[in-house]
Design a protein around this motif. Structure first.
Motif, mmCIF file in Angstrom:
data_model
loop_
_atom_site.group_PDB
_atom_site.id
_atom_site.type_symbol
_atom_site.label_atom_id
_atom_site.label_comp_id
_atom_site.label_asym_id
_atom_site.label_seq_id
_atom_site.Cartn_x
_atom_site.Cartn_y
_atom_site.Cartn_z
ATOM 1 N N ARG A 42 35.256 19.958 -9.678
ATOM 2 C CA ARG A 42 35.218 19.486 -11.063
ATOM 3 C C ARG A 42 35.771 20.545 -12.008
ATOM 4 N NH1 ARG A 42 30.418 17.391 -8.954
ATOM 5 N NH2 ARG A 42 29.137 19.088 -9.774
ATOM 6 N N ARG A 43 35.503 21.792 -11.708
ATOM 7 C CA ARG A 43 36.055 22.867 -12.534
ATOM 8 C C ARG A 43 37.582 22.901 -12.414
ATOM 9 N NH1 ARG A 43 35.591 28.888 -12.126
ATOM 10 N NH2 ARG A 43 34.537 28.588 -10.153
ATOM 11 N N ALA A 44 38.092 22.649 -11.205
ATOM 12 C CA ALA A 44 39.545 22.606 -11.018
ATOM 13 C C ALA A 44 40.154 21.433 -11.787
ATOM 14 C CB ALA A 44 39.874 22.498 -9.529
ATOM 15 N N VAL A 45 39.477 20.286 -11.768
ATOM 16 C CA VAL A 45 39.968 19.121 -12.514
ATOM 17 C C VAL A 45 40.063 19.457 -13.993
ATOM 18 C CG1 VAL A 45 39.401 16.777 -13.252
ATOM 19 C CG2 VAL A 45 39.176 17.413 -10.839
ATOM 20 N N LEU A 46 39.026 20.084 -14.532
ATOM 21 C CA LEU A 46 39.029 20.425 -15.957
ATOM 22 C C LEU A 46 40.076 21.481 -16.280
ATOM 23 C CD1 LEU A 46 35.199 20.452 -16.764
ATOM 24 C CD2 LEU A 46 36.898 18.724 -17.380
ATOM 25 N N GLN A 185 46.569 20.602 -5.821
ATOM 26 C CA GLN A 185 47.062 20.595 -4.450
ATOM 27 C C GLN A 185 45.931 20.177 -3.511
ATOM 28 O OE1 GLN A 185 49.077 24.243 -3.292
ATOM 29 N NE2 GLN A 185 49.635 24.705 -5.403
ATOM 30 N N GLY A 186 46.295 19.919 -2.277
ATOM 31 C CA GLY A 186 45.302 19.689 -1.242
ATOM 32 C C GLY A 186 44.484 18.425 -1.445
ATOM 33 N N THR A 187 43.181 18.558 -1.218
ATOM 34 C CA THR A 187 42.284 17.406 -1.249
ATOM 35 C C THR A 187 42.262 16.726 -2.609
ATOM 36 O OG1 THR A 187 40.883 18.439 0.427
ATOM 37 C CG2 THR A 187 39.917 16.648 -0.835
ATOM 38 N N LEU A 188 42.247 17.501 -3.683
ATOM 39 C CA LEU A 188 42.211 16.922 -5.017
ATOM 40 C C LEU A 188 43.462 16.080 -5.284
ATOM 41 C CD1 LEU A 188 40.750 19.514 -7.557
ATOM 42 C CD2 LEU A 188 39.868 17.252 -6.964
ATOM 43 N N ARG A 189 44.607 16.592 -4.910
ATOM 44 C CA ARG A 189 45.844 15.841 -5.114
ATOM 45 C C ARG A 189 45.815 14.544 -4.314
ATOM 46 N NH1 ARG A 189 50.500 15.299 -2.130
ATOM 47 N NH2 ARG A 189 52.357 14.655 -3.327
ATOM 48 N N THR A 190 45.375 14.620 -3.069
ATOM 49 C CA THR A 190 45.312 13.430 -2.228
ATOM 50 C C THR A 190 44.355 12.398 -2.803
ATOM 51 O OG1 THR A 190 45.800 14.765 -0.266
ATOM 52 C CG2 THR A 190 44.812 12.592 0.088
ATOM 53 N N ARG A 191 43.204 12.852 -3.265
ATOM 54 C CA ARG A 191 42.206 11.942 -3.837
ATOM 55 C C ARG A 191 42.726 11.315 -5.129
ATOM 56 N NH1 ARG A 191 37.303 15.298 -4.328
ATOM 57 N NH2 ARG A 191 37.403 15.265 -2.052
ATOM 58 N N ARG A 245 55.318 10.417 -5.453
ATOM 59 C CA ARG A 245 56.160 11.248 -6.318
ATOM 60 C C ARG A 245 55.518 11.272 -7.702
ATOM 61 N NH1 ARG A 245 62.096 8.787 -4.481
ATOM 62 N NH2 ARG A 245 62.023 9.580 -2.314
ATOM 63 N N GLU A 246 54.505 12.109 -7.830
ATOM 64 C CA GLU A 246 53.678 12.079 -9.030
ATOM 65 C C GLU A 246 54.428 12.528 -10.287
ATOM 66 O OE1 GLU A 246 52.318 15.709 -6.554
ATOM 67 O OE2 GLU A 246 53.084 13.692 -6.240
ATOM 68 N N GLY A 247 55.430 13.379 -10.125
ATOM 69 C CA GLY A 247 56.215 13.797 -11.283
ATOM 70 C C GLY A 247 56.952 12.627 -11.906
ATOM 71 N N GLN A 248 57.582 11.814 -11.064
ATOM 72 C CA GLN A 248 58.252 10.623 -11.563
ATOM 73 C C GLN A 248 57.256 9.634 -12.159
ATOM 74 O OE1 GLN A 248 60.675 8.861 -8.506
ATOM 75 N NE2 GLN A 248 61.935 10.697 -8.205
ATOM 76 N N ALA A 249 56.122 9.456 -11.482
ATOM 77 C CA ALA A 249 55.108 8.523 -11.981
ATOM 78 C C ALA A 249 54.600 8.949 -13.349
ATOM 79 C CB ALA A 249 53.951 8.434 -10.989
ATOM 80 N N TYR A 316 53.097 24.278 -22.398
ATOM 81 C CA TYR A 316 53.142 23.512 -21.150
ATOM 82 C C TYR A 316 53.963 24.234 -20.087
ATOM 83 C CZ TYR A 316 50.752 19.312 -22.741
ATOM 84 O OH TYR A 316 49.799 18.427 -23.163
ATOM 85 N N TRP A 317 54.996 24.925 -20.500
ATOM 86 C CA TRP A 317 55.821 25.661 -19.531
ATOM 87 C C TRP A 317 55.045 26.827 -18.933
ATOM 88 C CZ3 TRP A 317 59.887 25.289 -16.577
ATOM 89 C CH2 TRP A 317 60.466 26.443 -16.051
ATOM 90 N N VAL A 318 54.324 27.556 -19.741
ATOM 91 C CA VAL A 318 53.560 28.713 -19.262
ATOM 92 C C VAL A 318 52.486 28.280 -18.270
ATOM 93 C CG1 VAL A 318 51.935 30.517 -19.973
ATOM 94 C CG2 VAL A 318 54.037 30.143 -21.276
ATOM 95 N N PHE A 319 51.835 27.160 -18.543
ATOM 96 C CA PHE A 319 50.732 26.703 -17.696
ATOM 97 C C PHE A 319 51.169 25.553 -16.778
ATOM 98 C CE2 PHE A 319 48.653 28.527 -21.453
ATOM 99 C CZ PHE A 319 47.802 29.445 -20.840
ATOM 100 N N ARG A 320 52.389 25.645 -16.269
ATOM 101 C CA ARG A 320 52.939 24.576 -15.438
ATOM 102 C C ARG A 320 52.469 24.635 -13.992
ATOM 103 N NH1 ARG A 320 56.563 28.554 -16.041
ATOM 104 N NH2 ARG A 320 57.762 29.290 -14.238
ATOM 105 N N GLN A 321 51.876 25.756 -13.558
ATOM 106 C CA GLN A 321 51.502 25.897 -12.155
ATOM 107 C C GLN A 321 50.374 24.933 -11.782
ATOM 108 O OE1 GLN A 321 51.579 28.417 -14.324
ATOM 109 N NE2 GLN A 321 53.241 29.769 -13.646
ATOM 110 N N ARG A 322 50.350 24.567 -10.510
ATOM 111 C CA ARG A 322 49.288 23.719 -10.008
ATOM 112 C C ARG A 322 47.988 24.510 -9.869
ATOM 113 N NH1 ARG A 322 50.834 18.770 -7.221
ATOM 114 N NH2 ARG A 322 53.103 18.495 -7.287
ATOM 115 N N VAL A 323 46.882 23.815 -9.992
ATOM 116 C CA VAL A 323 45.556 24.409 -9.851
ATOM 117 C C VAL A 323 45.032 24.094 -8.460
ATOM 118 C CG1 VAL A 323 43.171 24.337 -10.688
ATOM 119 C CG2 VAL A 323 45.065 24.195 -12.309
ATOM 120 N N THR A 324 44.440 25.093 -7.810
ATOM 121 C CA THR A 324 43.814 24.871 -6.509
ATOM 122 C C THR A 324 42.353 25.259 -6.570
ATOM 123 O OG1 THR A 324 44.372 27.090 -5.720
ATOM 124 C CG2 THR A 324 45.982 25.346 -5.306
#
Length: 335
Positions: A42-46, A185-191, A245-249, A316-324
């Motif tokens: 949940r912390r990663a989601v936020l 990434q990982g489980t959160l992305r899949t879910r 393809r979540e970027g396109q979506a 948005y550019w600075v914080f573009r990285q994915r959260v794990t």
């Protein structure tokens, strides 16, 4: 183009920015306990919205301020007639903002869960009520000769308005699920992708029904292509989700929400607040400020808006990285 028409269009642009950006914020908040099975998740989601959510709300403040300055009668009638739903939205936004700030202040699981619930409630209420409010504005409300609202709160809950609320709720849920998939990434992305796939067809169906009802009953001929554009964008978003393809979506969801705003504001023009009796409607002409005021506002907007857009784009550019989840250190009570 006359300045009052220009500012009507600019206010539509501001609402587009708000609903596109805050839309995925609401969606993330609504999905919080479903996507995040543990406190770390949940912390990663936020954290996907942590650096940007407060900046996204600036679009609402700017849209409200621009409406107040450019169309003071529209602002006065809107906020007096829709006082209760707008008050509920305001309280929900405050509760959600406090929850986002306070959740991490203490490490106790009970403290965190309460604020997580506040975030969820504060996301569901605006997602629903913004749709109800915009549907009522397009449909028209009871106004007297002095442009005073003469209806009731229950009168705002018509089938058309409730369908509008359901449409925005589903749009934001889909938008939020895709955004979480894009930022994790990982489980959160899949879910998140799994839920986005489940939401794709209901969102397309309900939003399409609301758009068609709007077009047939309240809109004008030139917005038919806009409705078609929204349907194509939602269909493309659904196809992109199924292809993972979540970027396109995410891009197609943004375009669909923008198209919905164009449809709604296109249905309004030249009114800004239609009345059930057309003689009492507020229009871009009788609700606007003086030409001098609009001219000064235009100069200020031209000078300052590019800096605001550049700053938010840089954020948005600075914080573009994915959260794990793995990169987050568990705190007391996380399971």
């Amino acid at each position: 183009m006359e300045l009052n028409t220009l500012w009507f269009c600019l206010i539509a642009v501001l609402w587009t920015g708000y609903l596109v950006l805050e839309g995925f914020d609401f969606g993330v908040g609504m999905w919080l306990s479903i996507l995040g099975k543990t406190a770390s998740e949940r912390r990663a989601v936020l954290r996907t919205i942590g650096p940007v959510w407060d900046g996204n709300e600036v679009w609402l403040l700017t849209a409200g301020g621009a409406t107040f300055a450019a169309f003071p009668e529209w602002y006065a009638t809107l906020f007096s007639g829709f006082y209760l739903p707008l008050f509920l939205i305001l309280v929900a936004l405050i509760v959600r903002g406090v929850g986002l700030e306070f959740r991490s202040k203490l490490e106790g699981p009970r403290w965190q869960r309460r604020w997580e619930q506040a975030i969820q409630v504060g996301s569901w209420i605006p997602a629903l009520l913004w749709g109800v409010a915009f549907a009522n504005i397009v449909r028209g409300v009871p106004l007297d000769a002095n442009h005073q609202f003469t209806g009731t709160f229950l009168g705002l809950l018509s089938p058309f308005a409730l369908l509008g609320g359901l449409a925005t709720t589903l749009l934001f849920l889909s938008h939020g699920a895709v955004f979480v998939a894009l930022k994790t990434q990982g489980t959160l992305r899949t879910r998140a992708l799994g839920w986005a796939k489940r939401m794709a067809l209901p969102t397309l169906g309900v939003s399409g029904a609301f758009g068609l009802w709007t077009q047939v009953r309240y809109s004008v001929a030139w917005t038919w292509p806009v409705l078609g554009f929204v349907a194509l964008a939602l269909g493309a978003a659904a196809l992109s989700v199924w292809r993972e393809r979540e970027g396109q979506a995410f891009t197609f969801n943004c375009l669909a929400i923008a198209g919905v705003v164009v449809l709604l504001f296109g249905s309004l023009f030249p009114d800004v607040m239609p009345a059930l009796d057309p003689a009492h409607s507020l229009t871009v002409q009788n609700a606007s400020s003086t030409a001098y005021t609009l001219r000064i506002m235009t100069y200020v907007a031209v000078a300052l808006v590019p800096f605001v857009l550049a700053y938010q784009g840089w954020t948005y550019w600075v914080f573009r990285q994915r959260v794990t989840v793995d990169e987050l250190t568990p705190t007391l009570g996380e399971g």
